[in-house]
Design a protein around this motif. Sequence first.
Motif, PDB file in Angstrom:
ATOM      1  N   HIS A   1       1.266  -0.780   0.241  1.00  0.00           N
ATOM      2  CA  HIS A   1      -0.110  -0.005   0.078  1.00  0.00           C
ATOM      3  C   HIS A   1       0.436   1.034  -0.274  1.00  0.00           C
ATOM      4  O   HIS A   1       1.427   1.521   0.980  1.00  0.00           O
TER       5      HIS A   1
ATOM      6  N   GLU B   1       1.555   4.451   0.657  1.00  0.00           N
ATOM      7  CA  GLU B   1       1.371   5.970   1.339  1.00  0.00           C
ATOM      8  C   GLU B   1       2.691   6.892   1.303  1.00  0.00           C
ATOM      9  O   GLU B   1       2.443   8.288   1.482  1.00  0.00           O
TER      10      GLU B   1
ATOM     11  N   SER C   1      -3.889   1.293  -2.900  1.00  0.00           N
ATOM     12  CA  SER C   1      -3.286   2.491  -2.069  1.00  0.00           C
ATOM     13  C   SER C   1      -4.469   2.696  -1.531  1.00  0.00           C
ATOM     14  O   SER C   1      -4.900   3.475  -0.015  1.00  0.00           O
TER      15      SER C   1
ATOM     16  N   ARG D   1      -5.149   2.077   3.409  1.00  0.00           N
ATOM     17  CA  ARG D   1      -4.100   2.179   4.540  1.00  0.00           C
ATOM     18  C   ARG D   1      -4.570   1.619   5.449  1.00  0.00           C
ATOM     19  O   ARG D   1      -5.266   1.973   6.274  1.00  0.00           O
TER      20      ARG D   1
ATOM     21  N   ALA E   1      -5.310   2.392   9.314  1.00  0.00           N
ATOM     22  CA  ALA E   1      -6.079   2.985   9.521  1.00  0.00           C
ATOM     23  C   ALA E   1      -7.328   2.833  11.063  1.00  0.00           C
ATOM     24  O   ALA E   1      -6.874   1.059  10.856  1.00  0.00           O
TER      25      ALA E   1
ATOM     26  N   HIS F   1      -2.614   6.612  -6.120  1.00  0.00           N
ATOM     27  CA  HIS F   1      -1.640   7.394  -5.278  1.00  0.00           C
ATOM     28  C   HIS F   1      -0.516   7.924  -5.783  1.00  0.00           C
ATOM     29  O   HIS F   1      -1.021   8.115  -7.184  1.00  0.00           O
TER      30      HIS F   1
END
Length: 227
Positions: free
Chosen positions: A110, A112, A134, A136, A139, A151
């Motif tokens: 992912h 970030e 993309s 998270r 989270a 992203h």
Amino acid sequence: MRTRIKICCIASPAEAALAVDHGADAVGLVAAMPSGPGPIDDALIAAIAATVPPPVASVLLTSESDAQAIAAHVTRTRPAAVQIVRHIAPAESAALARLLPLTRRIQVIHVEDAGVIDLIPAYAPHVDAFLLDSGRPGAATPTLGGTGDVHDWAVSAAFVAASPRPVFLAGGLNAGNVGAAIAQVRPFGVDICSGVRTDGALDPDKLAAFVAAVAAADYSRSNSSAI
């Protein structure tokens, strides 16, 4: 090089057949997730996987995070490949390679920030491919794919350049932007879910437009490389 196409969030044998008829190289079958679109139960995943003709790959998307649980999930559903959507411990990735030596393993990364490039050495010895998405994962309610968000493709391009393994690009792709994504990132393949759907259903017109856009991008890249 031809960019491979993976159509994700397949929900029925009919959707799988539609994707294959339009030239998909792989179809993604999403199991239970903490959030996001497209999850189906394991029995349906196994039923769809059994209908996918070679050389098209059926790909189980699993949110399990330890090698034993991932291997058990593969045993229940019998896909050609498994896509691990969490950033699992590298030791678990190594253990999974020992448990599933004949099943292709795709590790999702992912994107970030640029720090994801540092993950390549930890996973590359144990996986067959990467997929950049993309999500998270950190989270409160993790998102592990299917966000429809784009992203930073500059980070993705750097990841592709550094990776010894093939890399698929996902995250907010559609017929309108996939050409630019291929030109900048130069991935081995592209992966799409929401960008080829209307009201949740696989849309043959959007699917055809996406496949055509990928082909056009490949043609443009081939011509530019020949100059």
